[in-house]
Write a protein that holds these residues in place. Sequence first.
Motif, PDB file in Angstrom:
ATOM      1  N   SER A   1     -13.765  -0.509  16.268  1.00  0.00           N
ATOM      2  CA  SER A   1     -15.231  -0.533  16.365  1.00  0.00           C
ATOM      3  C   SER A   1     -15.872  -1.342  15.244  1.00  0.00           C
ATOM      4  N   GLY A   2     -15.129  -1.598  14.173  1.00  0.00           N
ATOM      5  CA  GLY A   2     -15.679  -2.316  13.027  1.00  0.00           C
ATOM      6  C   GLY A   2     -16.237  -1.399  11.957  1.00  0.00           C
ATOM      7  N   LYS A   3     -16.230  -0.097  12.214  1.00  0.00           N
ATOM      8  CA  LYS A   3     -16.689   0.852  11.199  1.00  0.00           C
ATOM      9  C   LYS A   3     -15.865   0.689   9.925  1.00  0.00           C
ATOM     10  N   VAL A   4     -14.563   0.556  10.088  1.00  0.00           N
ATOM     11  CA  VAL A   4     -13.660   0.261   8.972  1.00  0.00           C
ATOM     12  C   VAL A   4     -13.263  -1.204   9.081  1.00  0.00           C
ATOM     13  N   SER A   5     -13.502  -1.969   8.016  1.00  0.00           N
ATOM     14  CA  SER A   5     -13.181  -3.401   8.050  1.00  0.00           C
ATOM     15  C   SER A   5     -11.684  -3.640   8.103  1.00  0.00           C
ATOM     16  N   ALA A   6     -10.936  -2.891   7.299  1.00  0.00           N
ATOM     17  CA  ALA A   6      -9.489  -3.044   7.247  1.00  0.00           C
ATOM     18  C   ALA A   6      -8.898  -1.822   6.574  1.00  0.00           C
ATOM     19  N   ALA A   7      -7.611  -1.641   6.773  1.00  0.00           N
ATOM     20  CA  ALA A   7      -6.894  -0.532   6.132  1.00  0.00           C
ATOM     21  C   ALA A   7      -5.594  -1.057   5.558  1.00  0.00           C
ATOM     22  N   ALA A   8      -5.119  -0.377   4.522  1.00  0.00           N
ATOM     23  CA  ALA A   8      -3.842  -0.705   3.902  1.00  0.00           C
ATOM     24  C   ALA A   8      -3.005   0.559   3.848  1.00  0.00           C
ATOM     25  N   LEU A   9      -1.798   0.493   4.382  1.00  0.00           N
ATOM     26  CA  LEU A   9      -0.938   1.672   4.467  1.00  0.00           C
ATOM     27  C   LEU A   9       0.452   1.364   3.943  1.00  0.00           C
ATOM     28  N   ASP A  10       0.897   2.156   2.987  1.00  0.00           N
ATOM     29  CA  ASP A  10       2.286   2.094   2.534  1.00  0.00           C
ATOM     30  C   ASP A  10       3.046   3.321   3.019  1.00  0.00           C
ATOM     31  N   VAL A  11       2.319   4.311   3.513  1.00  0.00           N
ATOM     32  CA  VAL A  11       2.916   5.561   3.980  1.00  0.00           C
ATOM     33  C   VAL A  11       2.343   5.905   5.348  1.00  0.00           C
ATOM     34  N   PHE A  12       3.129   6.651   6.132  1.00  0.00           N
ATOM     35  CA  PHE A  12       2.766   6.881   7.523  1.00  0.00           C
ATOM     36  C   PHE A  12       3.109   8.310   7.923  1.00  0.00           C
ATOM     37  N   LYS A  13       2.466   8.789   8.976  1.00  0.00           N
ATOM     38  CA  LYS A  13       2.707  10.157   9.439  1.00  0.00           C
ATOM     39  C   LYS A  13       4.171  10.350   9.784  1.00  0.00           C
TER      40      LYS A  13
ATOM     41  N   THR B   1       1.280  -0.587  13.810  1.00  0.00           N
ATOM     42  CA  THR B   1       2.113  -1.715  13.386  1.00  0.00           C
ATOM     43  C   THR B   1       1.657  -3.052  13.953  1.00  0.00           C
ATOM     44  N   LYS B   2       0.961  -3.033  15.074  1.00  0.00           N
ATOM     45  CA  LYS B   2       0.522  -4.286  15.687  1.00  0.00           C
ATOM     46  C   LYS B   2      -0.961  -4.569  15.473  1.00  0.00           C
ATOM     47  N   HIS B   3      -1.621  -3.741  14.654  1.00  0.00           N
ATOM     48  CA  HIS B   3      -3.065  -3.940  14.449  1.00  0.00           C
ATOM     49  C   HIS B   3      -3.308  -5.010  13.398  1.00  0.00           C
ATOM     50  N   ALA B   4      -4.092  -6.011  13.754  1.00  0.00           N
ATOM     51  CA  ALA B   4      -4.336  -7.157  12.869  1.00  0.00           C
ATOM     52  C   ALA B   4      -5.129  -6.795  11.618  1.00  0.00           C
ATOM     53  N   LYS B   5      -5.810  -5.657  11.640  1.00  0.00           N
ATOM     54  CA  LYS B   5      -6.656  -5.281  10.504  1.00  0.00           C
ATOM     55  C   LYS B   5      -5.963  -4.322   9.535  1.00  0.00           C
ATOM     56  N   ILE B   6      -4.666  -4.122   9.712  1.00  0.00           N
ATOM     57  CA  ILE B   6      -3.934  -3.219   8.830  1.00  0.00           C
ATOM     58  C   ILE B   6      -2.926  -4.011   8.004  1.00  0.00           C
ATOM     59  N   SER B   7      -3.025  -3.855   6.677  1.00  0.00           N
ATOM     60  CA  SER B   7      -2.044  -4.417   5.751  1.00  0.00           C
ATOM     61  C   SER B   7      -0.988  -3.350   5.532  1.00  0.00           C
ATOM     62  N   MET B   8       0.268  -3.664   5.857  1.00  0.00           N
ATOM     63  CA  MET B   8       1.314  -2.636   5.856  1.00  0.00           C
ATOM     64  C   MET B   8       2.481  -2.986   4.944  1.00  0.00           C
ATOM     65  N   THR B   9       3.058  -1.948   4.345  1.00  0.00           N
ATOM     66  CA  THR B   9       4.326  -2.054   3.631  1.00  0.00           C
ATOM     67  C   THR B   9       5.136  -0.797   3.936  1.00  0.00           C
ATOM     68  N   PRO B  10       6.471  -0.894   3.921  1.00  0.00           N
ATOM     69  CA  PRO B  10       7.325   0.234   4.340  1.00  0.00           C
ATOM     70  C   PRO B  10       7.659   1.218   3.223  1.00  0.00           C
ATOM     71  N   HIS B  11       6.639   1.907   2.706  1.00  0.00           N
ATOM     72  CA  HIS B  11       6.798   2.940   1.672  1.00  0.00           C
ATOM     73  C   HIS B  11       7.548   2.381   0.458  1.00  0.00           C
ATOM     74  N   ILE B  12       6.970   1.328  -0.134  1.00  0.00           N
ATOM     75  CA  ILE B  12       7.621   0.643  -1.256  1.00  0.00           C
ATOM     76  C   ILE B  12       6.827   0.780  -2.554  1.00  0.00           C
ATOM     77  N   GLY B  13       5.970   1.787  -2.641  1.00  0.00           N
ATOM     78  CA  GLY B  13       5.129   1.938  -3.824  1.00  0.00           C
ATOM     79  C   GLY B  13       5.904   1.931  -5.136  1.00  0.00           C
TER      80      GLY B  13
END
Length: 305
Positions: A246-258, A268-280
Amino acid sequence: MIRILATDGMEASAVDKLKSLGYEVIEKFYEPEELKTAVKDVDVMVVRSATKVKKDIIDAAAETGRLKLVIRGGVGIDNIDKPYAEEKGIKVTNTPAASSASVAELTIGHMFSMARFIGIANATMRNGEWNKKKYEGIELAGKTLGLIGFGRIAKEVAKRAEVLGMNVVYNKRSGAEAEEETARFVDLETLIKNSDFISLHIPKQKDKDYLIGKDEIEMMKDGVFLINTARGGLIDEDALVEALDSGKVSAAALDVFKEEPTKNEKITKHAKISMTPHIGAATKEAQTRIGGEIVQIIEDFFSKE
């Protein structure tokens, strides 16, 4: 000889140090049923996030009573049933300070990635696209960063964000206010309503399904950026996808997942999500510090035996 089982791996120098001190170190991952047998014949178990030390594993260890110490190489101990373990005479501890800087730097890195489209621009250019006009970003300077939780990692994030010219506010779940050079205390609702970037730095919630769900997102500024390098499940992933669409959130960044590894293709296929595989904590420096802390914990524990 004291036997140490490292189920999720351990930094090589730490293994070498423990062996030089006369400990036996076994580096092997076990599936849960196999682990029930393995824990009966070790004195120490060192885990990361992959191995779950819950009631059934603890009960198996208690059958022989040999296991005396469980160490989580990292910050949280959500994958260990600490109260039950300690009820059975098994001490549980972690290495809380070792990875703070590494997780903080990843958090800042994700913020840059979102603000300047670094991840998606990299991907589209590899597909032959040149979206120069499409990727107009924003500067971090002058924006408000809200930190939910203000432990070691959040404080490291605050230091770096302040140098970048951001206005940093934070919320402690206890509600206790404190004077900090790099940040200002606000209540959670104020933080959610007024932050341009919101970053989570708290343990897994026990009293509710999510900390950030549809209701909390609706309270946020239009165009907010969300970051989670803390624990999977703190953000309702379905509500997040809806807000990104909807554009309410411009983008999200996730290193951890449910669920990890995540199988949620909406994420995983959303263009507005910056992702890393739990590498903090996955830096050479953090792993060396974690290994050093583990060695010190083991030495201290058995010197008192």
